[in-house]
Structures are given as structure tokens and as C-alpha cells.
Design a protein around this motif. Structure first.
Motif, PDB file in Angstrom:
ATOM      1  N   GLY A  56       0.741  -1.331  -0.057  1.00  0.00           N
ATOM      2  CA  GLY A  56       0.169  -0.082   0.567  1.00  0.00           C
ATOM      3  C   GLY A  56       1.396   0.647   0.267  1.00  0.00           C
ATOM      4  O   GLY A  56       2.244   1.158   0.023  1.00  0.00           O
ATOM      5  N   VAL A  57       0.524   2.176  -0.242  1.00  0.00           N
ATOM      6  CA  VAL A  57       0.690   3.551  -0.398  1.00  0.00           C
ATOM      7  C   VAL A  57       0.128   4.617   1.200  1.00  0.00           C
ATOM      8  O   VAL A  57       0.792   5.931   1.521  1.00  0.00           O
ATOM      9  CB  VAL A  57       0.649   4.920  -1.231  1.00  0.00           C
ATOM     10  CG1 VAL A  57       0.915   3.546  -3.081  1.00  0.00           C
ATOM     11  CG2 VAL A  57      -1.154   4.394  -1.895  1.00  0.00           C
ATOM     12  N   THR A  69       7.639   4.051  -4.002  1.00  0.00           N
ATOM     13  CA  THR A  69       6.458   3.455  -4.373  1.00  0.00           C
ATOM     14  C   THR A  69       7.048   2.687  -5.952  1.00  0.00           C
ATOM     15  O   THR A  69       7.474   3.249  -7.068  1.00  0.00           O
ATOM     16  CB  THR A  69       5.266   4.254  -4.663  1.00  0.00           C
ATOM     17  OG1 THR A  69       5.082   4.782  -2.756  1.00  0.00           O
ATOM     18  CG2 THR A  69       4.413   3.481  -4.888  1.00  0.00           C
ATOM     19  N   THR A  70       6.454   1.429  -5.877  1.00  0.00           N
ATOM     20  CA  THR A  70       6.156   1.358  -7.658  1.00  0.00           C
ATOM     21  C   THR A  70       5.401   0.258  -7.460  1.00  0.00           C
ATOM     22  O   THR A  70       4.308   0.559  -6.009  1.00  0.00           O
ATOM     23  CB  THR A  70       7.456   0.311  -8.185  1.00  0.00           C
ATOM     24  OG1 THR A  70       7.638  -0.063  -8.823  1.00  0.00           O
ATOM     25  CG2 THR A  70       7.735  -1.448  -6.903  1.00  0.00           C
ATOM     26  N   THR A  71       5.126  -1.024  -8.630  1.00  0.00           N
ATOM     27  CA  THR A  71       3.825  -1.757  -7.877  1.00  0.00           C
ATOM     28  C   THR A  71       4.395  -2.982  -8.557  1.00  0.00           C
ATOM     29  O   THR A  71       5.668  -3.648  -8.909  1.00  0.00           O
ATOM     30  CB  THR A  71       2.782  -1.492  -9.550  1.00  0.00           C
ATOM     31  OG1 THR A  71       3.593  -1.707 -10.829  1.00  0.00           O
ATOM     32  CG2 THR A  71       2.146  -0.192  -9.317  1.00  0.00           C
ATOM     33  N   VAL A  91       8.311   9.508  -4.860  1.00  0.00           N
ATOM     34  CA  VAL A  91       9.244   9.437  -4.726  1.00  0.00           C
ATOM     35  C   VAL A  91       8.620  10.028  -2.407  1.00  0.00           C
ATOM     36  O   VAL A  91       8.400  11.482  -3.370  1.00  0.00           O
ATOM     37  CB  VAL A  91      10.392  10.135  -4.435  1.00  0.00           C
ATOM     38  CG1 VAL A  91      11.255   9.954  -3.139  1.00  0.00           C
ATOM     39  CG2 VAL A  91      11.383   9.670  -5.723  1.00  0.00           C
ATOM     40  N   VAL A  92       8.786   9.475  -1.763  1.00  0.00           N
ATOM     41  CA  VAL A  92       7.786  10.519  -0.816  1.00  0.00           C
ATOM     42  C   VAL A  92       9.400  10.603   0.683  1.00  0.00           C
ATOM     43  O   VAL A  92       9.917   9.547   0.883  1.00  0.00           O
ATOM     44  CB  VAL A  92       7.292   9.506  -0.201  1.00  0.00           C
ATOM     45  CG1 VAL A  92       6.204  10.257   0.909  1.00  0.00           C
ATOM     46  CG2 VAL A  92       5.999   9.216  -1.201  1.00  0.00           C
TER      47      VAL A  92
END
Length: 225
Positions: free
Chosen positions: A90-91, A111-113, A189-190
Motif C-alpha cells: 500500500g501507499v 513506490t512501485t507496483t 518518491v516520498v
């Protein structure tokens, strides 16, 4: 031969995150390689541990000559013969993971999938398993692959992991690196919620310098409702 296998309940469009310290994020950008740690290098002492019932069954079978390894030998071979890349499902921001893997003031999450992870794995021509971790009480007796479950105390991680086996090889380094296409695998990117403005600018600058066009944003946890 299928090289990449995934859990049936994992959707290829599912998003996953990897929380990193700044040095590890820079290393990802610099090397364009995804790091897999050998299982025995993790801090979790329960990692790969066989539940009591399974250990007893293996040792009973060994004493009867039905298998050639004791539960202890199997454990040692498992922990030194498997490599794992850890992601979180999840995000939604996970403050515990910010603090654990990067600190809440100087961490980065990419983040990716699942789909992009599969695409990367296929290019390695390695046997890779992608699955959700199940969280259990190790003093119970589940009949599961030890690398598919962790102690319930780690439930907050909501981990999705990539696993590569090296059980049959004599050379077993502490870690393995596999190439990835940064432009594909990094979708966003977070920056950590307690990061100072200068740190956010630094991450943005470093990301662009490595020609990664993924958006860089500050964690929503930095905002006061």
C-alpha cells in the motif's frame, strides 16, 4: 519454466513501498540495483525459524532415516541460503516504518507496483517468489514455508517480499544485487514527515540528478489537519 511466482491474492496493480535511509536511497540510484539481504542478516531472530511442531516432525523423520537433515541443519541452510527484498503493502504512510528504516526526519520511501517488480525479476532470469507475509505466533504449529511468515509482533510492516534461493550453492555472500530500470520501477518518491525543507530539496535534487522523473513529495503526515 516459470521464473517468477506470486501469491494468487496479489494484484499486479497493487502498490508497494520500500522505506530507505538516505544513504540506501542514494545507493539505489547510483547502482541502479535492488539489494537482497541474506536472511540471517536480518535483526528479527524469528526470521526463517521453524515452528515447534514442524521441528519435531523433521527431527522424528530424521531419527527414522526418512530425511537426511535435522531441523537445526535445515534452519541454518535456510537462513544462509535465501535472500529477501522487503516491501510494504500500500501507499498509506506507516510511521513505524519511517522510524525503523529511515527515521521520521531523514528517510525516503519509493513506490512501485507488483507488476513493475515482476517485470524487473523476469529480466534477472532468476527464480523469484513474491508473496505477502503472514503474521503468526511462532509457538503455534502452522505448516507453512518459514519464509512466508513472521512473528505477529511485526504485523505493522504489512510486508510483501521477494525471495531468491541459493540453497544449493556454496558461495553465499551476505547480499545480492540485481539491476533495475529506475525510470520504470520508481513511480514516486516520498520524503519523511519530519524532514526539514533542506532535506526535501536535497532528495529532489539527487533524484533529478540520476534522471529519475518520478514525482517527489513530502509525506502527508507532515500536514496538520
Amino acid at each position: 519454466m516459470t521464473l517468477v511466482t506470486t501469491d494468487t491474492d496479489l494484484n499486479q496493480k497493487d502498490a508497494v513501498r520500500r522505506y530507505l535511509s538516505l544513504p540506501k536511497y542514494i545507493d539505489l540510484l547510483r547502482s541502479s540495483k535492488l539489494y537482497f539481504a541474506r536472511v540471517d542478516q536480518f535483526r528479527d531472530k524469528f526470521e526463517g525459524v521453524l515452528p515447534p511442531g514442524l521441528r519435531k516432525a523433521i527431527d522424528d523423520a530424521h531419527s527414522k532415516g526418512e530425511v537426511d537433515r535435522t531441523s537445526q541443519t535445515r534452519l541454518e541452510q535456510l537462513r544462509t541460503g535465501a535472500y529477501v527484498s522487503c516491501w510494504s503493502s500500500g501507499v498509506i504512510d506507516n510511521m513505524a516504518l519511517w522510524q525503523l528504516y529511515g527515521t521520521a526526519s531523514s528517510g525516503v520511501a519509493v513506490t512501485t507496483t507488483i507488476d513493475e517488480l515482476i517485470h524487473a525479476c523476469v529480466n534477472w532470469r532468476e527464480k523469484v517468489r513474491i508473496h505477502k507475509v503472514q503474521y503468526i505466533d511462532h509457538f503455534a504449529n502452522p505448516d507453512l514455508d518459514p519464509l512466508q511468515f513472521k512473528h505477529v509482533a511485526y504485523r505493522f510492516e504489512e510486508e510483501v517480499r521477494l525471495v531468491i534461493g541459493r540453497d544449493g550453492e556454496t558461495q553465499r555472500p551476505k547480499g545480492l544485487n540485481f539491476p533495475v530500470d529506475l525510470k520504470r520501477i520508481i513511480q514516486s518518491v516520498v520524503v519523511a514527515p519530519e524532514a526539514k525543507p533542506w532535506f526535501f530539496d536535497l532528495v529532489s535534487d539527487i533524484t533529478s540528478r540520476y534522471d529519475v522523473s518520478a514525482p517527489v513529495s513530502l509525506s502527508p503526515l507532515a500536514q496538520v489537519p
